[in-house]
Design an enzyme around this catalytic site. Structure first.
Site, mmCIF file in Angstrom:
data_model
loop_
_atom_site.group_PDB
_atom_site.id
_atom_site.type_symbol
_atom_site.label_atom_id
_atom_site.label_comp_id
_atom_site.label_asym_id
_atom_site.label_seq_id
_atom_site.Cartn_x
_atom_site.Cartn_y
_atom_site.Cartn_z
ATOM 1 N N GLU A 258 -108.287 57.984 36.667
ATOM 2 C CA GLU A 258 -106.890 57.722 37.046
ATOM 3 C C GLU A 258 -106.784 57.300 38.509
ATOM 4 O O GLU A 258 -105.750 56.804 38.940
ATOM 5 C CB GLU A 258 -106.040 58.978 36.807
ATOM 6 C CG GLU A 258 -105.755 59.195 35.342
ATOM 7 C CD GLU A 258 -104.960 60.449 35.063
ATOM 8 O OE1 GLU A 258 -104.697 61.229 36.004
ATOM 9 O OE2 GLU A 258 -104.638 60.666 33.880
ATOM 10 N N SER B 82 -117.358 56.463 45.916
ATOM 11 C CA SER B 82 -118.637 56.085 46.534
ATOM 12 C C SER B 82 -118.389 55.499 47.924
ATOM 13 O O SER B 82 -119.260 55.526 48.785
ATOM 14 C CB SER B 82 -119.377 55.099 45.650
ATOM 15 O OG SER B 82 -118.514 54.063 45.298
ATOM 16 N N ASP C 11 -108.265 54.844 39.949
ATOM 17 C CA ASP C 11 -108.035 53.394 39.912
ATOM 18 C C ASP C 11 -106.908 53.153 38.918
ATOM 19 O O ASP C 11 -107.118 52.702 37.795
ATOM 20 C CB ASP C 11 -109.314 52.666 39.491
ATOM 21 C CG ASP C 11 -110.404 52.835 40.531
ATOM 22 O OD1 ASP C 11 -110.125 52.631 41.719
ATOM 23 O OD2 ASP C 11 -111.526 53.211 40.156
ATOM 24 N N GLN D 245 -116.230 41.220 39.848
ATOM 25 C CA GLN D 245 -115.057 41.922 40.355
ATOM 26 C C GLN D 245 -115.077 42.108 41.871
ATOM 27 O O GLN D 245 -114.193 42.744 42.421
ATOM 28 C CB GLN D 245 -114.849 43.260 39.627
ATOM 29 C CG GLN D 245 -115.874 44.334 39.941
ATOM 30 C CD GLN D 245 -115.708 45.540 39.018
ATOM 31 O OE1 GLN D 245 -116.101 45.532 37.861
ATOM 32 N NE2 GLN D 245 -115.098 46.611 39.522
ATOM 33 N N ALA E 126 -123.887 54.748 41.820
ATOM 34 C CA ALA E 126 -123.509 55.547 43.001
ATOM 35 C C ALA E 126 -122.659 56.734 42.531
ATOM 36 O O ALA E 126 -121.564 57.000 43.042
ATOM 37 C CB ALA E 126 -122.761 54.699 44.037
ATOM 38 N N LEU E 127 -123.180 57.439 41.542
ATOM 39 C CA LEU E 127 -122.382 58.464 40.864
ATOM 40 C C LEU E 127 -122.086 59.659 41.772
ATOM 41 O O LEU E 127 -122.903 60.019 42.614
ATOM 42 C CB LEU E 127 -123.129 58.938 39.611
ATOM 43 C CG LEU E 127 -123.450 57.837 38.594
ATOM 44 C CD1 LEU E 127 -124.154 58.425 37.373
ATOM 45 C CD2 LEU E 127 -122.212 57.070 38.174
ATOM 46 N N HIS F 204 -117.305 60.794 38.839
ATOM 47 C CA HIS F 204 -117.855 60.182 37.616
ATOM 48 C C HIS F 204 -118.255 61.263 36.615
ATOM 49 O O HIS F 204 -118.063 61.112 35.401
ATOM 50 C CB HIS F 204 -119.115 59.363 37.938
ATOM 51 C CG HIS F 204 -118.866 58.171 38.796
ATOM 52 N ND1 HIS F 204 -119.228 58.115 40.119
ATOM 53 C CD2 HIS F 204 -118.308 56.980 38.511
ATOM 54 C CE1 HIS F 204 -118.898 56.944 40.616
ATOM 55 N NE2 HIS F 204 -118.335 56.234 39.666
ATOM 56 N N GLN G 140 -106.234 49.719 37.462
ATOM 57 C CA GLN G 140 -107.326 49.363 36.542
ATOM 58 C C GLN G 140 -107.102 50.025 35.171
ATOM 59 O O GLN G 140 -107.271 49.396 34.121
ATOM 60 C CB GLN G 140 -108.664 49.799 37.122
ATOM 61 C CG GLN G 140 -109.805 49.716 36.121
ATOM 62 C CD GLN G 140 -111.164 49.967 36.749
ATOM 63 O OE1 GLN G 140 -111.699 49.107 37.402
ATOM 64 N NE2 GLN G 140 -111.740 51.141 36.540
HETATM 65 O O1 PAF Z 1 -114.273 51.540 37.786
HETATM 66 C C1 PAF Z 1 -115.400 51.008 37.849
HETATM 67 O O2 PAF Z 1 -116.366 51.610 38.254
HETATM 68 C C2 PAF Z 1 -115.547 49.560 37.401
HETATM 69 O O3 PAF Z 1 -114.413 48.805 37.717
HETATM 70 C C3 PAF Z 1 -115.881 49.419 35.913
HETATM 71 C C4 PAF Z 1 -114.751 49.946 35.036
HETATM 72 C C5 PAF Z 1 -117.168 50.170 35.606
HETATM 73 C C6 PAF Z 1 -116.087 47.947 35.551
HETATM 74 O O4 PAF Z 1 -117.122 47.377 36.292
#
Ligand code: PAF
Length: 281
Positions: free
Chosen positions: A148, A186, A150, A61, A32-33, A37, A153
């Site tokens: 950044e 997305s 996320d 996840q 879903a770029l 991205h 993450q």
């Molecule tokens: O940020 C994301 O899109 C996802 O958490 C990742 C890092 C691709 C892991 O599935």
């Protein structure tokens, strides 16, 4: 652009580039770029000589099966965008390629994964670190780029890489914003027109906080200005507001004397949007 669906194909394609002396950059995605991205791809390209992207909607996840089912997928469009951006290799694995039958190994940052957003989404960051470890082992990049946006993450992944001595450099890509300031995601595609218009309030709240910080202020006053700004938008429900140190994500209080990471999550109907800003004292 080479499209690889198996571990063996991917390793062979990456090895060919490495043998040619190229430094490998990696951008893991769930597809879903969007322009956000693509800015990570651009950053990877400046930091490496050959770029690998992966598209894998990682089931471990997602908390709820419904979120996984409804996650937008458009492989042809994603591939066209990656080709246009000059990516050399795309890794597009099946779930059973990443998680072979009988798999039982998880990777978890025990503290960072279970605070802040990790409390609201139990198991989420464990799923991220478990998949990113597998992707790193398959692609073996020299440098990998994560947004950044996320923010937690990114810190979780940096911690994991340091703790496990993974030979990969982690770069954070700045947030890309729509013209009105909304952080690209997305999830924005799933907002109603009314919620999309209202969602500008996230970036407005963060901007108000940054403006306030310029005058010298406290963490508590920053929290108030953010909560009050979100409250001006009736379609928005503040779900999370974290004001923490920029690296270890510990709660901060009192006068603002060190960089403050503000992590914001706001609900619009059934869509949770996140945004963040690191505010300098
Ligand atoms: O940020 C994301 O899109 C996802 O958490 C990742 C890092 C691709 C892991 O599935």
């Amino acid at each position: 652009m080479k499209i690889c669906r198996t571990v063996e194909e991917t390793r062979a394609a990456v090895a060919a580039l490495r043998t040619a002396g190229q430094r490998i950059g990696f951008v893991p995605t769930m597809g879903a770029l969007h322009a956000g991205h693509m800015s990570l791809v651009s950053l990877a390209k400046t930091a490496s000589e050959a770029t690998v992207a992966s598209i894998f909607v990682n089931p471990t996840q997602f908390g709820q099966a419904a979120d996984l089912q409804s996650y937008p997928r458009d492989e042809a469009r994603d591939l066209a965008m990656l080709q246009e951006a000059g990516v050399e290799i795309v890794f597009l694995p099946e779930v059973t390629t990443i998680y072979p039958p009988g798999h039982e190994t998880i990777v978890e940052t025990t503290h960072l994964a279970n605070i802040l957003h990790g409390k609201i989404r139990p198991g989420h960051f464990r799923g991220v670190t478990s998949v990113v470890t597998r992707l790193f082992n398959i692609v073996q990049p020299d440098v990998a780029v994560f947004g950044e946006k996320d923010y937690q993450q990114l810190q979780v992944i940096k911690r994991m890489v340091a703790d496990l001595h993974m030979p990969v450099e982690i770069l954070g890509g700045p947030i890309c914003r729509e013209a009105d300031g909304l952080a690209m995601s997305s999830r924005n595609l799933r907002l109603t027109a009314e919620d999309r218009a209202a969602a500008v309030v996230l970036s407005q709240a963060l901007q108000a906080a940054e403006d306030l910080a310029k005058t010298g202020t406290t963490v508590e006053a920053i929290r108030d200005v953010i909560a009050n700004t979100i409250a001006t938008e009736p379609r928005a429900t503040l779900q999370g507001l974290d004001t923490v140190t920029a690296d270890t994500l510990d709660n901060l209080h009192g006068p603002l004397t060190t960089p403050l990471a503000v992590m914001l999550s706001v609900q619009f109907s059934d869509i949770l949007l996140i945004d963040q800003k690191v505010i300098q004292p």
